[in-house]
Write a protein that holds these residues in place. Structure first.
Motif, PDB file in Angstrom:
ATOM      1  N   ASN A   1      34.673  43.147  53.661  1.00  0.00           N
ATOM      2  CA  ASN A   1      34.508  42.502  52.360  1.00  0.00           C
ATOM      3  C   ASN A   1      33.227  41.655  52.418  1.00  0.00           C
ATOM      4  O   ASN A   1      33.241  40.513  52.853  1.00  0.00           O
ATOM      5  CB  ASN A   1      35.740  41.647  52.068  1.00  0.00           C
ATOM      6  N   PHE A   2      32.115  42.247  51.991  1.00  0.00           N
ATOM      7  CA  PHE A   2      30.819  41.593  52.143  1.00  0.00           C
ATOM      8  C   PHE A   2      30.650  40.299  51.346  1.00  0.00           C
ATOM      9  O   PHE A   2      30.062  39.345  51.869  1.00  0.00           O
ATOM     10  CB  PHE A   2      29.686  42.574  51.835  1.00  0.00           C
ATOM     11  N   PRO A   3      31.143  40.185  50.111  1.00  0.00           N
ATOM     12  CA  PRO A   3      30.985  38.898  49.414  1.00  0.00           C
ATOM     13  C   PRO A   3      31.692  37.744  50.137  1.00  0.00           C
ATOM     14  O   PRO A   3      31.137  36.650  50.251  1.00  0.00           O
ATOM     15  CB  PRO A   3      31.600  39.148  48.044  1.00  0.00           C
ATOM     16  N   MET A   4      32.889  38.004  50.651  1.00  0.00           N
ATOM     17  CA  MET A   4      33.598  36.942  51.380  1.00  0.00           C
ATOM     18  C   MET A   4      32.929  36.659  52.730  1.00  0.00           C
ATOM     19  O   MET A   4      32.903  35.515  53.183  1.00  0.00           O
ATOM     20  CB  MET A   4      35.066  37.321  51.582  1.00  0.00           C
ATOM     21  N   LEU A   5      32.378  37.689  53.353  1.00  0.00           N
ATOM     22  CA  LEU A   5      31.653  37.500  54.605  1.00  0.00           C
ATOM     23  C   LEU A   5      30.421  36.623  54.381  1.00  0.00           C
ATOM     24  O   LEU A   5      30.157  35.696  55.151  1.00  0.00           O
ATOM     25  CB  LEU A   5      31.243  38.844  55.191  1.00  0.00           C
TER      26      LEU A   5
ATOM     27  N   LEU B   1      39.251  31.859  45.669  1.00  0.00           N
ATOM     28  CA  LEU B   1      39.083  33.296  45.434  1.00  0.00           C
ATOM     29  C   LEU B   1      40.126  34.110  46.179  1.00  0.00           C
ATOM     30  O   LEU B   1      40.654  35.101  45.661  1.00  0.00           O
ATOM     31  CB  LEU B   1      37.683  33.732  45.871  1.00  0.00           C
ATOM     32  N   LYS B   2      40.440  33.685  47.383  1.00  0.00           N
ATOM     33  CA  LYS B   2      41.426  34.408  48.182  1.00  0.00           C
ATOM     34  C   LYS B   2      42.824  34.288  47.552  1.00  0.00           C
ATOM     35  O   LYS B   2      43.572  35.257  47.536  1.00  0.00           O
ATOM     36  CB  LYS B   2      41.441  33.843  49.600  1.00  0.00           C
ATOM     37  N   LYS B   3      43.148  33.101  47.022  1.00  0.00           N
ATOM     38  CA  LYS B   3      44.455  32.934  46.369  1.00  0.00           C
ATOM     39  C   LYS B   3      44.552  33.755  45.101  1.00  0.00           C
ATOM     40  O   LYS B   3      45.606  34.303  44.793  1.00  0.00           O
ATOM     41  CB  LYS B   3      44.712  31.464  46.055  1.00  0.00           C
ATOM     42  N   LYS B   4      43.452  33.853  44.342  1.00  0.00           N
ATOM     43  CA  LYS B   4      43.463  34.644  43.111  1.00  0.00           C
ATOM     44  C   LYS B   4      43.628  36.128  43.412  1.00  0.00           C
ATOM     45  O   LYS B   4      44.204  36.856  42.621  1.00  0.00           O
ATOM     46  CB  LYS B   4      42.176  34.417  42.331  1.00  0.00           C
ATOM     47  N   ARG B   5      43.091  36.557  44.541  1.00  0.00           N
ATOM     48  CA  ARG B   5      43.142  37.972  44.889  1.00  0.00           C
ATOM     49  C   ARG B   5      44.562  38.408  45.246  1.00  0.00           C
ATOM     50  O   ARG B   5      44.948  39.539  44.996  1.00  0.00           O
ATOM     51  CB  ARG B   5      42.206  38.249  46.049  1.00  0.00           C
TER      52      ARG B   5
END
Length: 56
Positions: free
Chosen positions: A5-9, A51-55
């Motif tokens: 996951n490049f955006p999170m990386l 962002l991780k919680k929304k996903r």
């Protein structure tokens, strides 16, 4: 193998760079940059966690 996951990386690398900036600012003894980098680091970290919680 899972896809990267490049955006999170990139967001994680940005947070790491903010805390590296804190250490450089401490070396230069510039309190304003220390405060700025700490606030930015925690802001980016909070953004990534949200962002991780929304996903999920």
């Amino acid at each position: 193998m899972k896809n990267i996951n490049f955006p999170m990386l990139l967001l994680a690398l940005l947070v790491i760079l903010m805390f590296v900036g804190v250490s450089i600012s401490i070396a230069y003894r510039n309190i304003w940059l220390v405060i700025l980098f700490i606030l930015l680091g925690f802001a980016f970290m909070g953004f990534g966690i949200s962002l991780k919680k929304k996903r999920k």
